[in-house]
Design an enzyme around this catalytic site. Sequence first.
Site, short mmCIF file in Angstrom:
data_model
loop_
_atom_site.label_atom_id
_atom_site.label_comp_id
_atom_site.label_asym_id
_atom_site.label_seq_id
_atom_site.Cartn_x
_atom_site.Cartn_y
_atom_site.Cartn_z
CG HIS A 53 -2.02 -1.04 1.11
ND1 HIS A 53 -3.31 -0.75 0.76
CD2 HIS A 53 -1.98 -2.39 1.29
CE1 HIS A 53 -4.03 -1.86 0.73
NE2 HIS A 53 -3.25 -2.87 1.05
CG ASP A 79 0.09 9.20 0.81
OD1 ASP A 79 0.08 8.01 1.19
OD2 ASP A 79 -0.64 10.08 1.28
C1 G6P Z 1 -1.15 3.25 6.13
C2 G6P Z 1 -0.69 1.82 5.94
C3 G6P Z 1 -1.68 0.84 6.56
C4 G6P Z 1 -1.98 1.24 7.99
C5 G6P Z 1 -2.47 2.67 8.05
C6 G6P Z 1 -2.75 3.16 9.48
O1 G6P Z 1 -2.25 3.50 5.32
O2 G6P Z 1 -0.47 1.55 4.57
O3 G6P Z 1 -1.18 -0.47 6.52
O4 G6P Z 1 -2.91 0.37 8.58
O5 G6P Z 1 -1.49 3.51 7.48
O6 G6P Z 1 -1.61 3.01 10.28
P1 G6P Z 1 -1.62 2.13 11.60
O7 G6P Z 1 -0.19 2.05 12.04
O8 G6P Z 1 -2.50 2.87 12.54
O9 G6P Z 1 -2.18 0.78 11.22
#
Ligand code: G6P
Length: 470
Positions: free
Chosen positions: A162, A370
């Site tokens: 992602h 991003d």
């Molecule tokens: C990004 C990453 C995700 C992640 C999200 C939130 O979008 O690509 O994998 O879940 O951030 O971050 P966190 O550490 O709260 O899961």
Amino acid sequence: MELRPMSRLVIISNRVSVPTSDVGGAQGGLSVALAAALRESTGIWFGWSGEETAHFSGHINFQRNFGVTTATIDLEAQDIDEYYNGYANRTLWPLFHYRVDLAEFERGFAGGYERVNARFADTVAPLIEAEDLVWVHDYHLIPLGQKLRERGCRNRIGFFLHIPWPPTPLLLSLPSHRELVQSVFAYDVVGFQTLDSLEAFRDYARVQLDAEFGEDGSVTHEGRTIRAIACPIGIDTAEFRASATSEVALGVFERMRLSANGRTMIIGVDRLDYSKGLEERFLGYERFLGSHPDQHGAVFLLQIAPPSRADVQSYQEIRAHLDALSGRINGEFADAEWVPIRYVNKGHRRDQLAGMYRAARIGLVTPLRDGMNLVAKEYVAAQDPADPGVLILSRFAGAAEQLVDALLINPHSPEDMADAIATALAMPLAERIARWRRLMDNIEAEDVIWWRRRFTEALEAARPHPLPPG
Ligand code: G6P
């Protein structure tokens, strides 16, 4: 056309979000979309519960909500520290977002990352049935495919990243870069958000691994062939457009209009993360205010930035910087009746955000890096077709490859940002409508359902994996 039954899907990601309803509401677009795929395929979604346990036991907590089965495990404090806060968010995240200066290379983190990936593999492997498609997500779990192969898993396994894949010279600063990239070859299909990331991956494979490249995106290294594709993620456009005119959204829209009191609203919505370019955004907006005194009292910036990964020092630092900077800018320009930045460290429901997006004349989406950025797409989808706002988008968001009709800017340049704000404020209705329509054409065509189909079809088309030697 003959309809083939869909293979069962096993989705694995660090975070699992348990559906709270059949549709959006409080949840993220990705979780809504993956939940929809799971409902169709009677699969499961496996990952970390977000909870801590004193001793890892491999106990799986199964839940079934709104037609979706989730299976989660708790992790030990040391796991969370070394794997999630450590290797994932203090090593890979900064490095993959071009911030080598913030990346920390501790052996303990790398060890924790391997250990937790092995724990994921040990616990999920028994849940996987012969014909299942396995789909692993994001940088927390890059070696998981390899760990599953080591446990005899012959299923088709896909991986989707992602976040950006970094250019080779940056990746070389990771001590175990070679092992990490080699582990990618355990998958059958590997998906990236952009052509830029795909090209960076292929460059590493060419230069460092001497890989061979075939038709249709295949890459072969030491006898293993994978398909590497660019497959940009979208939003659930139909669902989000509907939520932008829901009762909740229209209520928020009206309240925002009242509270704006005739002023033009600019909106930014981001997790509080250094990759989002929030300091640069505030500085660009400050530059705009400095060069456009006529706009004082006529515009304001609503910046919503819920805190994220608060145990990691670089996140504590960016938060402190933003507190100081927003305070300074407000102190410099505010008067008794007007505050130029409304800075809010609180998360909001998606339908509330949709109402706020609709009320904003400008969407300011200016990350320094991003993978994709779905806020850009949501902002566009929430607009009123008869009077749409203008998207100002960083060239360094993955979304910029698709959303070429936004005002594309260099987020490092305060002048670029200030000029784009002025251009957006002055943009005639006809041009706003024309740009919005072209943006929507892409957001409608390449939505999250398109993304999921494209990836799972590529995975279904992969050949079953041969038995490991020995
Ligand atoms: C990004 C990453 C995700 C992640 C999200 C939130 O979008 O690509 O994998 O879940 O951030 O971050 P966190 O550490 O709260 O899961």
